[in-house]
Write an enzyme that holds these catalytic residues in place. Structure first.
Site, PDB file in Angstrom:
ATOM      1  N   GLY A   1      45.477  44.060  34.070  1.00 21.36           N
ATOM      2  CA  GLY A   1      44.005  43.953  34.908  1.00 21.36           C
ATOM      3  C   GLY A   1      42.994  44.641  35.776  1.00 21.36           C
TER       4      GLY A   1
ATOM      5  CG  ASP B   1      50.143  42.227  33.757  1.00 18.12           C
ATOM      6  OD1 ASP B   1      50.181  41.195  33.136  1.00 18.12           O
ATOM      7  OD2 ASP B   1      48.712  42.692  34.722  1.00 18.12           O
TER       8      ASP B   1
ATOM      9  CE1 TYR C   1      42.168  35.234  43.326  1.00 19.94           C
ATOM     10  CE2 TYR C   1      39.560  35.071  44.904  1.00 19.94           C
ATOM     11  CZ  TYR C   1      41.054  35.763  44.197  1.00 19.94           C
ATOM     12  OH  TYR C   1      41.152  36.947  43.834  1.00 19.94           O
TER      13      TYR C   1
HETATM   14  N1  SER Z   1      35.957  38.034  42.606  1.00 26.20           N
HETATM   15  C1  SER Z   1      36.309  37.191  42.330  1.00 26.20           C
HETATM   16  C2  SER Z   1      36.406  36.302  41.812  1.00 26.20           C
HETATM   17  O1  SER Z   1      35.311  35.469  41.579  1.00 26.20           O
HETATM   18  C3  SER Z   1      37.029  37.157  43.394  1.00 26.20           C
HETATM   19  O2  SER Z   1      37.943  37.181  44.071  1.00 26.20           O
HETATM   20  O3  SER Z   1      37.546  35.319  41.650  1.00 26.20           O
END
Ligand code: SER
Length: 339
Positions: free
Chosen positions: A13, A35, A153
């Site tokens: 990533g 990964d 998230y």
């Molecule tokens: N920048 C990330 C996102 O937009 C958040 O950690 O998912």
């Protein structure tokens, strides 16, 4: 003797690529990676072994456990915020169960080689949930204010911050025998990150990197948040420097397990103006996605990173102008010009 190594999950990533380069440049220890995706060939050559597999695969983690003595873990594997909102159960699996697996792995490593494993965990400004209509104070929100996230998230990140603190300080606290050592958990709540080398996938702060990379390639871009939307950002080299600085800091200097960090907090329109200065022909408009806008609006406009500066010397090199003038534009323009 098992071989001592650094383990990076999610190594293919955005942060993973940059971190591998820095660790290799530091001339340090051997690196192994996990990964789902194969590493790009240029990174493959920089690591001792790249496991193509999942952090949910216990057999894979056990075989790594048997073969290597891991003394530092950078656990970067995750589904980002937009993707997680479409697949919340998959997000929970990867973001929470995956992290739990890695914390157990770290606890087993700590027991087996008798010294705490350093466990770096990237949290996010998504751990916040700022109520509508509340302005951030000029100094930004501290780590403990307004942590009622509205995204899957964000919930995953906040919970894993707590899990890490548990493994570091309270793991199996009722056992008859005290634990021989605890995982040394350290976490950063990242702002939006902008890399000159890669574009993120599945994030909600992606409008900033997307705008820049699209302009450099002569492609039109429709920004999905309002021009006045403000959240904190940081250039990728500063993010990686911060990971390494926090990981290397003497334990006794750390007063918290999770630290905010920030470099600049531009509005979307300020980013657009800087992109237009660099690429005057860029075609950047606004088509607001109200649902994604609500997510960004629940994130802090600014965060307070005083603890990081005081405890372990956070000192980002790039403010907004330097990030564009000295890092993003020269590298991105060169990259796409070279084809
Ligand atoms: N920048 C990330 C996102 O937009 C958040 O950690 O998912």
């Amino acid at each position: 003797m098992r071989k001592p190594v650094v383990l990076i999950t999610g190594a293919a990533g955005e942060i993973g690529h940059a971190l591998i380069d820095h660790l290799v440049a530091d001339g340090g220890q051997a690196i192994i990676t996990v990964d789902l995706r194969p590493l790009e060939p240029e990174f493959d050559a920089k690591v001792t072994r790249a496991f193509a597999g999942s952090i949910l695969d216990h057999a894979l983690l056990e075989s790594i456990q048997a073969e290597y003595a891991v003394d530092r873990i950078f656990h970067l594997a995750a589904l980002l915020s937009t993707r997680s909102e479409f697949t919340p159960v998959a997000a929970h699996e990867v973001n929470v169960r995956g992290t739990l697996n890695l914390l157990e792995f770290a606890a087993a490593q700590t027991r087996s080689h008798g010294a705490p494993v350093t466990f770096f965990y990237p949290s996010s400004i998504a751990a916040y949930g700022i109520p509508a209509g509340i302005e951030a104070p000029p100094t930004g929100w501290t780590e403990i204010e307004h942590t009622l996230p509205t995204t899957m998230y964000g919930c995953n990140k906040l919970y894993c911050e707590h899990l890490g603190r548990y493994y570091a300080h309270h793991y199996k606290q009722l056992d008859a025998q005290p634990q021989a050592g605890h995982v040394d958990f350290r976490s950063l709540r990242f702002p939006g990150l902008i890399s000159a080398h890669t574009v993120p996938s599945g994030g909600t702060s992606d409008y900033a990197p997307d705008m820049i990379h699209a302009a450099a390639q002569g492609q039109a871009y429709e920004c999905f948040v309002r021009p006045d939307t403000r959240i904190p950002f940081m250039a990728m080299p500063d993010a990686v420097d911060a990971i390494l600085a926090l990981s290397a800091a003497p334990r006794e200097q750390l007063t918290q397990s999770v630290y905010n960090l920030t470099a600049f907090d531009p509005t979307a329109d300020e980013i657009r103006s800087l992109v237009l200065q660099a690429f005057p022909k860029a075609n950047i408009g606004y088509t607001i996605d109200e649902k994604r806008q609500r997510i960004v609006d629940s994130w802090p406009q600014r965060v307070n990173d005083t603890a990081a500066r005081e405890d372990w010397g956070l000192a980002p090199r790039y403010d907004l102008d330097a990030a564009f003038g000295e890092y993003l534009i020269p590298i991105i323009a060169g990259r796409y010009a070279a084809g």
